[in-house]
Design a protein around this motif. Structure first.
Motif, short mmCIF file in Angstrom:
data_model
loop_
_atom_site.label_atom_id
_atom_site.label_comp_id
_atom_site.label_asym_id
_atom_site.label_seq_id
_atom_site.Cartn_x
_atom_site.Cartn_y
_atom_site.Cartn_z
N LEU C 556 0.84 -1.20 0.00
CA LEU C 556 0.00 0.00 0.00
C LEU C 556 0.87 1.24 0.00
N ASN C 557 1.95 1.18 0.80
CA ASN C 557 2.84 2.33 0.87
C ASN C 557 3.44 2.65 -0.48
N GLU C 558 3.66 1.59 -1.26
CA GLU C 558 4.19 1.84 -2.61
C GLU C 558 3.07 2.11 -3.59
N ARG C 559 1.97 2.53 -3.10
CA ARG C 559 0.81 2.96 -3.88
C ARG C 559 0.29 1.86 -4.79
N CYS C 560 0.29 0.64 -4.25
CA CYS C 560 -0.21 -0.52 -4.99
C CYS C 560 0.52 -0.72 -6.31
N ARG C 561 1.65 -0.06 -6.45
CA ARG C 561 2.52 -0.26 -7.62
C ARG C 561 1.79 0.00 -8.94
N VAL C 562 0.89 0.97 -8.92
CA VAL C 562 0.15 1.26 -10.16
C VAL C 562 1.09 1.83 -11.22
N ASP C 563 1.96 2.75 -10.79
CA ASP C 563 2.90 3.34 -11.75
C ASP C 563 3.76 2.26 -12.38
N GLU C 564 4.23 1.34 -11.51
CA GLU C 564 5.08 0.26 -12.02
C GLU C 564 4.28 -0.62 -12.98
N LEU C 565 3.01 -0.82 -12.61
CA LEU C 565 2.15 -1.63 -13.49
C LEU C 565 2.04 -0.98 -14.86
N TYR C 566 1.80 0.32 -14.87
CA TYR C 566 1.69 1.02 -16.14
C TYR C 566 2.99 0.94 -16.91
N GLU C 567 4.07 1.11 -16.17
CA GLU C 567 5.38 1.01 -16.81
C GLU C 567 5.54 -0.34 -17.50
N ALA C 568 5.13 -1.38 -16.75
CA ALA C 568 5.36 -2.75 -17.25
C ALA C 568 4.40 -3.10 -18.38
N THR C 569 3.18 -2.53 -18.36
CA THR C 569 2.24 -2.91 -19.41
C THR C 569 2.25 -1.92 -20.56
N LEU C 570 1.86 -0.68 -20.27
CA LEU C 570 1.76 0.30 -21.35
C LEU C 570 3.12 0.59 -21.95
N GLY C 571 4.11 0.78 -21.07
CA GLY C 571 5.45 1.08 -21.55
C GLY C 571 5.97 -0.05 -22.41
N ARG C 572 5.80 -1.28 -21.91
CA ARG C 572 6.23 -2.44 -22.67
C ARG C 572 5.50 -2.51 -24.00
N PHE C 573 4.21 -2.23 -23.91
CA PHE C 573 3.40 -2.29 -25.13
C PHE C 573 3.93 -1.32 -26.17
N MET C 574 4.28 -0.11 -25.72
CA MET C 574 4.81 0.86 -26.66
C MET C 574 6.10 0.35 -27.29
N ASP C 575 6.94 -0.24 -26.46
CA ASP C 575 8.19 -0.79 -26.98
C ASP C 575 7.92 -1.81 -28.06
N VAL C 576 7.00 -2.73 -27.73
CA VAL C 576 6.72 -3.81 -28.68
C VAL C 576 6.13 -3.25 -29.96
N ALA C 577 5.24 -2.27 -29.79
CA ALA C 577 4.62 -1.68 -30.98
C ALA C 577 5.68 -1.02 -31.84
N ALA C 578 6.60 -0.32 -31.19
CA ALA C 578 7.66 0.34 -31.96
C ALA C 578 8.48 -0.69 -32.71
N ARG C 579 8.79 -1.79 -32.00
CA ARG C 579 9.60 -2.80 -32.67
C ARG C 579 8.85 -3.41 -33.85
N LEU C 580 7.56 -3.68 -33.61
CA LEU C 580 6.76 -4.27 -34.68
C LEU C 580 6.73 -3.37 -35.90
N SER C 581 6.51 -2.09 -35.66
CA SER C 581 6.44 -1.19 -36.81
C SER C 581 7.79 -1.12 -37.49
N ASP C 582 8.82 -1.27 -36.68
CA ASP C 582 10.17 -1.32 -37.25
C ASP C 582 10.29 -2.48 -38.24
N TYR C 583 9.86 -3.66 -37.77
CA TYR C 583 9.94 -4.83 -38.64
C TYR C 583 9.10 -4.61 -39.89
N PHE C 584 7.94 -4.03 -39.68
CA PHE C 584 7.05 -3.80 -40.81
C PHE C 584 7.73 -2.90 -41.83
#
Lengths: 185, 102, 663, 403
Positions: C556-584
């Protein structure tokens, strides 16, 4: 045999000048000459507009290219001259071949297409545009239908010129961060 | 004078511009060529206006005017960028600027 | 033009003129400028009182609409329009009143800041924008003022831009709310597309009036739901972003990097409530859609309990209040979804007073503690700063829902409506009330009782804040204590004022519900006192709750790690999308290249030339400078402009040829 | 009758009817008629203005000499009137030097290019009633568009000479033109507002009428007066006349872009310079001084319209000479600050003033008076404020670092 009118003669003359100057503009090594060729080409194009019955756009074209763009081009050429003078011709044979084949092919394509099309063989229409009426139409369009685009265009131009001035501003002495980027290649 | 004649001149102007873009390595000349291509399009629009039925239908001409403004802005920004690049790389050739390679 | 239009313009002009003065040369005389800006806000306050008087006495439950020509095009026009109805009048009063007190507080709080002129300029700008949002009668003007608020919030969060955390928080706030605003913008487009108007009230032709709502209801289905459903969902998304509801709540706690009075005004009392206000304003639309109000209730309830849970484990005095704000905003959404604008607005009304009081009080505490914000390093301030203590305790009690104070009345109404509406959100709200009382007790006990746990230096400097800081606190404390009395179930002045006469509202006096609320408040209070009284809590490890909850407390003190969650999901997603478009892109280049090769073969039929050029021309010529890497892909991205251009031109040519051949 | 429906009035239309009569003789051969029409249009322009230019060189030298208490050329012909012919012959037979380092083609091209635009521009001016060579609805824009070529030619001359002084001169020309084109065009626009047309003929016609056919001239209105002065100053800079002859400042950079030119090419530059002076003076006359409108008493025009135009234009040229004899040359930075800080804001306010005037003038006599006063106060106040802002700081203290 096509009818040889004065207008056609003038048009052919101007068209030749436009194309010749355009060719010079892209093939000359000396950039000042190329720049002048470009300006002549585009100003003559303004003449073609006038022959086609649109004095206003012709005048604007000449004003824009001999006034604003010419000065920009000349200054930039002068300011980057150190590289231009010692350069000679950087293009290799294959550059010319690539460009020639591709643009020639495109021209061939367009030429055949235009000649094939029936509508494009029509002569000049009987209604000669009256330039004062056209001008009036421009004025009305600017104040009514195209008012917002005009304002947006003004904002765009302002932003573009301020941006250009900022980009072209010489770097400060302390700002050396970008220097080593060029060494990479 | 036929419409096709003007269109062919405009096509030639465009192809000259394309030729310059494809074969020259000097960025300033490439910018010149882009201007030529712009103007080929303008010539087309004006020719269609002249050969159209109603000289007061000026939508195409408005395109030309706005496009002129855009090409002015483009020239200013483009030349400023070239100046900046020249200061960085001491060159205005496209071959000397390949930072984006993969 | 009627007189009230003049009053309205005067109300908007006050703060905006102050902001403009601030732009031009206020730096030379900051002290005088502060007086000018306070004068501007006072003008707004007087005007908003005028509106309350007009709508309460002269023209009860009236609807004042004015309209100016703004943008006239050839075929359509967009007017600029303002409305004053009970909803906006109440909101104007809240905004200008809290703003005035915050301005006075700030003039003491920011006294030693070099850039105080800029601060007051931004703050005036914000107040003007907020008032503009409130009185907008057109979605377009609403959106404009809404964005201006966002800008002001960005500027003020990042006011101390030399702190990297403040700069990052400002960016985070701006970008996160932008994600929400995108939804609102889309909603505006969709509404305009279908109805051709953006006005709320327009003599029967406005968006919120029956004719247009009927039109929108008939507007057909898309993906299984009505047109109106999607529009309302998009607008709700905008409100979620602005009001910091899950999942876009992440910016609000970080926004506490700004100066504390800013947190009090913008991130507690007014701007974050603008999302609730938007929902109240568009309530007629939401009313006519099935299911959306339930969704709002659920989002609000989940946000309330979630943020309340995080708040109990925080150690930063302002962060606790920030999560409490998120939680209370969730309660407002529950009130809106389960009851209606009157309930949400009443809680907004009372919340504005006690939450800004708490923030200003925490500002006073931080001021006294030389910038220390960690509650583990405070304590025993009661003796040193009695006025602040008194005001703070009243605010905390009001927030906790101690009977007869303002928070009790507003929360009680919402609890009752939630109970009637749905049982599960009601239970969540009950838990939230308990948590609220608990974390406020925890905070008050840790800050004001016991012995001081900070450094000696800080202890040496401890002092009661000057009267410039305490006077606004006392005024707000009075309001926090008594404001609820205008909305008691016995005499619901507020509800009658907000609601149009045809919506007769009637909250029965439900003693059981009141007792529940009281029990929850006192339960939280007792729990807090039991755990924290006379404990010397110096670090997180000392915290009794930590011992009780173990690693869950850390979570709880770490705020339920929402920021980290976003980092891990959305941030990762952006990375993957960038790579995919790269391949494309590489794939496209490859195709292009093959096609280019084809052209070459056509052009150069001679065998020798062909050999030479296919090898040289296609695979390496034009990119001599490119380093030859083992990876095939690298060759295609050689960075050579000429090469790219050639590929583009070849593609165009091929397309042209194909066109001709096919035709 | 000969005159057809053209009213004969103190020789006003004498050239017009002569032209029509002459062409009517060849009505049977259309192509010949067309060719003759082109000739009759162009030859007078090509004859009149160079002759005037020759006379002006003489006049300039005489007037300058009077100002400086000298005699000036007085040997060749009566009062030295034929001096310019002697000068022309001298120029023609002088050696034509091209520096070895110069770009020969461009070096030769520049003087040819530079004489074309002034001639083109002069054809756009309405010299008299029904006496305009090229009647265009966008005459004013064309004027500015074509005169822009001159700058390019001067820059070309400077650059192709490969001489430091020349290049500096060329750069100065460009910088100066960019700065002054804006006030020039904006000042001219105020006249366009009132006439409601970009055509020069319409602008002149809109200034007809009024008391004695004089009081309707634009120059008698506040914005017209301010616009005229601004236009004249900016015009001086545009054609590089004294006190704005910075590109060819003898005391600093020898002769600027002219340094490496000699003989007939040098003469061509001078032709171009004088012709541009005529063009700017003619345009100022057209826009602000009523063009060919002259005093009329009753129905009788005292002097022909073309005569009035030439007199006004020439008076402005004489004023230019007078200024040359009186004012010192500006420094480059003074020139820039004058253009950007002083003239540009003033022209913008002037434009607003002319807009107010135009709107009120349509609303009745009292509104007209009010508009007159409002624009006068507006422009006057702006002028005063600008003087206060721009020039008080300089007036206090000056440091001559290199003096």
């Amino acid at each position: 045999m096509p009818e040889l009118s004065v207008q056609l003669l003038i048009f052919m003359f101007l068209g030749t000048v436009v194309l010749a100057c355009a060719i010079y503009a892209v093939i000359l090594v000396d950039l000042i000459r190329a720049g002048y060729a470009l300006i002549f080409s585009l100003a003559t194009l303004g003449g073609i507009y006038i022959v086609l019955g649109n004095d206003f756009l012709g005048a604007v074209q000449i004003l824009l290219y001999t006034g604003a763009i010419a000065v920009l081009v000349l200054f930039v050429v002068m300011l980057t001259r150190k590289s231009v003078d010692g350069m000679g011709r950087a293009e290799k044979k294959q550059d010319w071949i690539w460009g020639g084949v591709l643009s020639g092919g495109l021209f061939l394509l367009l030429f055949i297409g235009i000649n094939k099309h029936k509508d494009f063989a029509s002569g000049l229409p009987p209604i000669v545009p009256q330039s004062d009426l056209t001008l009036q139409a421009f004025g009305m369009a600017f104040t009514e239908e195209y008012f917002v685009p005009l304002q947006i265009m003004g904002v765009l131009l302002t932003a573009a010129f301020i941006g250009a001035a900022l980009i072209a501003r010489p770097e400060k002495k302390g700002d050396e961060s970008g220097k080593d980027m060029g060494a990479g290649s | 004078m036929t419409l096709g004649f003007i269109l062919i001149i405009s096509a030639a102007l465009f192809c000259i511009g394309l030729f310059g873009v494809l074969s020259r390595r000097n960025m300033i000349v490439i910018l010149f060529s882009i201007e030529l291509m712009f103007n080929a399009a303008h010539l087309n629009l004006i020719a269609f206006w002249r050969f159209g039925e109603n000289p007061l239908a000026i939508s195409g001409l408005m395109f030309v005017l706005f496009s002129l403004a855009i090409s002015g802005a483009e020239a200013a920004i483009g030349l400023a960028l070239i100046l900046r690049l020249y200061r960085h790389y001491k060159s205005v050739e496209t071959q000397s600027i390949t930072e984006l390679k993969g | 033009m009627e007189i009230w239009t003049n009053i309205l313009l005067l109300m908007l002009i006050g703060p905006f003129m102050a902001a403009i003065f601030g732009v031009f040369g206020a730096v030379r005389a900051p002290k005088k400028y502060i007086l000018v800006s306070i004068g501007g806000i006072a003008l707004s306050l007087v005007c908003s009182l005028g509106f309350l008087w007009i709508l309460g006495v002269i023209k009860p439950a009236g609807l004042l609409v004015t309209q100016f020509a703004w943008m006239d095009f050839a075929h359509s026009s967009i007017p600029m329009s303002f409305v004053v109805d009970p909803l906006s009048a109440v909101m104007c009063f809240v905004v200008s009143f809290v703003a005035l007190l915050v301005f006075i507080f700030s003039s003491g709080y920011m006294e030693h800041d070099e850039r105080k002129a800029r601060y007051f300029c931004f703050l005036s700008f914000f107040t003007g924008a907020m008032l503009g949002t409130v009185v907008s009668n057109s979605l377009l003007t609403f959106l404009i003022f809404w964005e201006m608020m966002g800008l002001a919030s960005y500027l003020l969060i990042g006011f101390w831009y030399q702190k990297p955390s403040a700069a990052a928080a400002a960016q985070k706030a701006f970008l996160t709310t932008r994600i929400g605003d995108l939804g609102l913008l889309a909603a505006v487009f969709f509404l305009y597309n279908k109805t051709g108007t953006l006005l709320f009230f327009d003599h029967g032709a406005g968006l919120l009036e029956p004719a247009q709502i009927a039109l929108l209801q008939k507007a057909g289905l898309w993906a299984g739901a009505g047109y109106l459903f999607w529009v309302c969902l998009l607008a709700f998304w905008g409100a979620v972003g602005k009001s910091g509801q899950i999942p876009l709540h992440v910016w609000l706690p970080d926004a506490m990097e700004g100066p504390t009075p800013v947190s009090a005004l913008i991130h507690a009392a007014t701007m974050v409530a603008a999302g609730v206000f938007l929902m109240c304003r568009l309530y007629p639309l939401y009313e006519s859609v099935d299911g959306l109000l339930t969704l709002i209730t659920w989002v609000g309830a989940i946000t309330a309990i979630f943020a309340g849970m995080i708040a109990i484990a925080q150690s930063d005095i302002k962060r606790i209040l920030a999560y409490s704000t998120v939680s209370q905003l969730g309660i407002m959404f529950v009130g809106l979804g389960a009851g209606g604008p009157a309930y949400a607005m009443f809680h907004l009304f009372t919340h504005a007073f006690f939450k800004s009081l708490l923030f200003l009080g925490s500002g006073s505490v931080i001021h006294a503690c030389s910038g220390e914000q960690n509650i583990y390093r405070m304590g025993g301030l009661k003796a040193k700063m009695p006025k602040t203590f008194l005001a703070y305790v009243i605010g905390a009690a009001a927030l906790a829902g101690i009977p007869l104070l303002s928070g009790f009345w507003s929360k009680d109404e919402i609890l009752y409506r939630a109970f009637e509406h749905d049982k599960l959100p009601f239970l969540l709200l009950c838990a939230t009330s308990l948590l609220t009382a608990f974390y406020m007790t925890r905070q008050v006990v840790l800050v004001f009782f016991g012995e001081f746990r900070g450094t000696k230096e800080v202890k040496h400097h401890l002092h009661e804040s000057p009267s410039l800081l305490t006077t606004p606190l006392i005024v707000l404390a009075v309001f926090a204590a008594l404001a609820g009395l205008i909305g008691t179930p016995w005499m619901n002045l507020f509800g009658h004022f907000i609601h149009a006469p045809e919506h007769e509202i009637n909250v029965p006096i439900h003693l059981l519900m009141m007792l529940t609320g009281t029990a929850l408040a006192f339960g939280g209070l007792l729990l807090g006192v039991k755990l924290y009284w006379n404990r010397s809590v110096r670090t997180m490890a000392d915290d009794p709750l930590h011992k009780l909850l173990g690693s869950f407390f850390v979570f709880l003190n770490e705020r339920c790690r929402v920021d980290e969650l976003y980092e891990a999901t959305l941030g990762r997603f952006m990375d993957v999308a960038a790579r995919l478009s790269d391949y494309f892109e590489i794939f496209l280049e490859f195709v292009n290249r093959m096609v280019g090769g084809l052209v070459y073969t056509l052009a150069w039929v001679e065998n020798k030339v062909l050999d030479e050029w296919v090898i040289n021309g296609i695979f390496s010529a034009g990119c001599e400078s490119a380093r030859i890497k083992g990876v095939l892909a690298a060759k295609f991205q050689n960075g050579s402009l000429a090469f790219y251009l050639r590929m583009m031109a070849s593609g165009a040519l091929i397309a042209g040829i194909i066109y001709w051949v096919v035709k | 009758m000969f005159f057809g429906n053209v009213k004969f009035d103190s020789g006003d239309q004498i050239f017009v009817w002569a032209y029509h009569w002459f062409l009517s003789l060849f009505a049977a051969v259309p192509w010949l008629q067309f060719a003759l029409a082109v000739l009759l249009m162009t030859v007078p322009v090509l004859l009149l203005f160079p002759t005037l230019m020759g006379l002006t060189t003489w006049a300039e030298r005489r007037v300058l000499a009077r100002i400086q208490n000298r005699m000036g050329p007085n040997r060749v012909g009566p009062f030295g009137l034929l001096q310019f012919i002697a000068d022309g012959i001298k120029m023609l037979i002088k050696e034509d030097i091209i520096p070895r380092a110069a770009d020969k083609f461009l070096h030769t091209l520049a003087p040819i290019l530079i004489v074309i635009p002034p001639f083109l521009v002069l054809t756009l001016l309405p010299v008299g009633r029904n006496m305009t060579v090229v009647v265009s609805d966008v005459g004013l824009i064309l004027f500015f568009a074509l005169s822009g070529f001159g700058t390019l030619a001067i820059f070309l001359a400077g650059w192709s000479s490969r001489n430091k002084f020349s290049v500096i001169g060329g750069m100065r020309v460009v910088a100066q033109t960019i700065s002054y084109e804006l006030p020039l065009i904006l000042a001219a626009l105020s006249a366009v507002f009132v006439a409601g047309s970009l055509s020069m003929v319409s602008i002149v016609e809109s200034q007809g009428g009024g008391f004695l056919n004089i009081l309707s001239w634009n120059v008698w209105t506040p914005w017209g007066f301010a616009g005229f002065v601004i236009f004249f100053i900016a015009g001086l800079a545009e054609i590089n006349r004294c006190p704005f002859d910075i590109p060819e400042a003898e005391s600093e950079i020898v002769a600027g872009h002219l340094t490496e030119y000699s003989g007939f090419k040098y003469a061509l530059f001078f032709v171009a310079e004088y012709l541009s002076a005529f063009a700017i003076a003619g345009l100022a006359t057209t826009l602000f001084l009523g063009g060919w409108n002259g005093p009329v008493i009753g129905e009788v025009q005292i002097l022909p319209s073309w005569f009035w135009f030439l007199i006004k234009m020439y008076a402005l040229v004489v004023v230019m000479i007078w200024i040359r004899g009186t004012l010192p040359r500006l420094r480059s930075d003074q020139l820039m600050s004058l253009a950007w800080k002083f003239l540009l804001p003033l022209t913008i306010v002037n434009l607003i003033g002319s807009a107010i005037y135009t709107l009120t003038a349509q609303a009745g006599p009292w509104m007209w008076v009010a508009g007159w006063l409002i624009s006068a106060v507006l422009i006057g106040t702006t002028y005063r404020v600008l003087v206060q802002i721009v020039y008080t700081k300089d007036a206090k203290k000056r440091e001559y670092r290199y003096a």
